[in-house]
Scaffold this motif. Structure first.
Motif: not given
Length: 417
Positions: A399-404
């Motif tokens: 939770e809370g991660a930025l992923m491409t």
């Protein structure tokens, strides 16, 4: 005794304020109580509040029930008359630490006054209580409260009071603190967000605040704006849309209708062409911009032809996310005295608007297949793109991660990867 049970109805701002109340209640040592934070936007919202109070009272027998929020502010006598309710607290009072200290037993269940609701129109400041966000993914920052406008259908100014702003320096310091706690996205929220600054020295505008945040908090990955009144969009806000990739390409617009006569009877400050022109300009400045909108179905005097103009607005503005409200008369508002549209017609029009919204969302989802998006994870199996489109994961994510991620498909409601 157990920690208080909180229940939130209504908008994101209410959710923000519930978290603030939770912190104040904990600091005050309040225990063994039920707190219902109500909404007054429609008559149905008030009915749901009463229903929620009765449900929580049944599930928590013998526990004091505290009612607050917009419905408590606008019609405190309604809730004070309920046998389940112990205390009714106004919207200003609920944001004061002293209120929660005074609610500790035995004060709460003693012979104290049942209704503590002052004149919200006399409030001149916005409560400075700051919270650390919800969960671990996204933080909401209240920068404004209240509304100076008097749309004929709306009871909210009487629940929230006149517009008042949090100073820019206070906002920036809170966002710095949130970034320090590893939040990757901050959402600016308020009742009438584009009126921010009108009551501050020098009368800054929302665009000034946005540019200042992005300049002074360079480590903030994503800044998002909640609902705005497009007619109040200022030059710096449009500049931020055009030049600041950290400002998310999603705006929720308070449109309400697409017919000029209905807009005038609503006492809105824009016309149909203004809404279309704003969407065209924002999309020209930021081609990946998407729009949500509030639209009311069946406003008094609305003919089928007038409604058709609202229905066409979905396509003419290129709307993606629709919040459809079947018109609900609110006692004390001018619209409640206007000739009403029959209930079956209201429900039919709301259904047609929702169908148009579903079709618009599907079109948007289909256009994203094969496109790489930067996604913020909100839970193990759910995230959102920069455009605020939901993304479903096929395996658990932190939770809370930025992923491409590259979009593989969609299920009609959200993207899949």
């Amino acid at each position: 005794m157990s920690a208080p049970v909180f229940s939130t109805l209504g908008c994101r701002l209410n959710a923000y304020e519930t978290e603030a109340m939770r912190e104040m209640a904990e600091a005050a040592g309040l225990s063994g109580a039920v707190v219902v934070n109500t909404c007054a936007v429609t008559a149905e919202a008030v009915r749901k509040a009463r229903q929620e109070i009765r449900r929580l009272s049944r599930e928590n027998p013998g526990v004091p029930v505290i009612v607050t929020g917009c419905a408590a502010q606008t019609e405190p006598e309604t809730f004070a008359a309920m046998p389940e309710v112990t205390k009714v607290i106004g919207n200003h009072e609920k944001m004061q630490p002293a209120t929660w200290a005074s609610l500790r037993a035995p004060d709460l269940i003693g012979e104290t006054e049942k209704v503590v609701v002052d004149d919200i129109m006399s409030v001149r400041e916005t409560a400075g209580h700051l919270i650390d966000g919800f969960g671990r993914h996204r933080a909401y920052v209240q920068v404004q409260n209240g509304c100076d406008h008097r749309c004929t259908f709306c009871i909210i100014p009487y629940g929230r009071g006149n517009s008042r702003s949090v100073p820019a320096g206070v906002v920036v310091e809170q966002i710095k603190r949130l970034v320090g706690r590893s939040f990757n996205e901050v959402v600016l929220t308020g009742v009438d967000l584009t009126s921010w600054g009108a009551d501050l020295p020098g009368t800054p505008r929302l665009g000034d605040l946005v540019m200042r945040i992005l300049r002074l908090v360079p480590d903030l990955p994503r800044l998002r704006i909640s609902s705005i009144d497009s007619i109040e969009a200022d030059e710096n806000l449009m500049l931020a849309i055009a030049t600041e990739p950290r400002l998310m390409p999603h705006l929720h617009l308070s449109l309400q209708a697409g017919d000029d006569m209905i807009l005038k009877r609503m006492k809105r400050r824009h016309l149909r062409d203004d809404a279309i022109a704003f969407c065209e300009e924002a999309r020209r400045l930021r081609p990946d911009m998407v729009f949500g909108a509030d639209i009311i179905a069946g406003f008094p005097t609305e003919t089928e032809a007038m409604f058709d103009n609202s229905l066409k607005l979905v396509q003419d503005c290129g709307l993606t996310f629709l919040h459809v409200f079947p018109y609900s008369a609110r006692k004390g508002t001018p619209a409640a005295r206007m000739p009403a549209v029959p209930g079956p017609a209201i429900r039919d029009r709301a259904a047609r608007l929702r169908a148009a919204g579903d079709a618009a969302l599907r079109t948007h989802l289909e256009a994203q297949v094969g496109v790489a998006h930067r996604v913020l994870t909100e839970g193990p199996r759910l995230g959102r793109t920069e455009q605020f489109t939901e993304v479903a994961f096929d395996s658990d994510q932190p939770e809370g991660a930025l992923m491409t991620l590259t979009v593989a498909g969609h299920d009609g409601q959200r993207l899949t990867v």
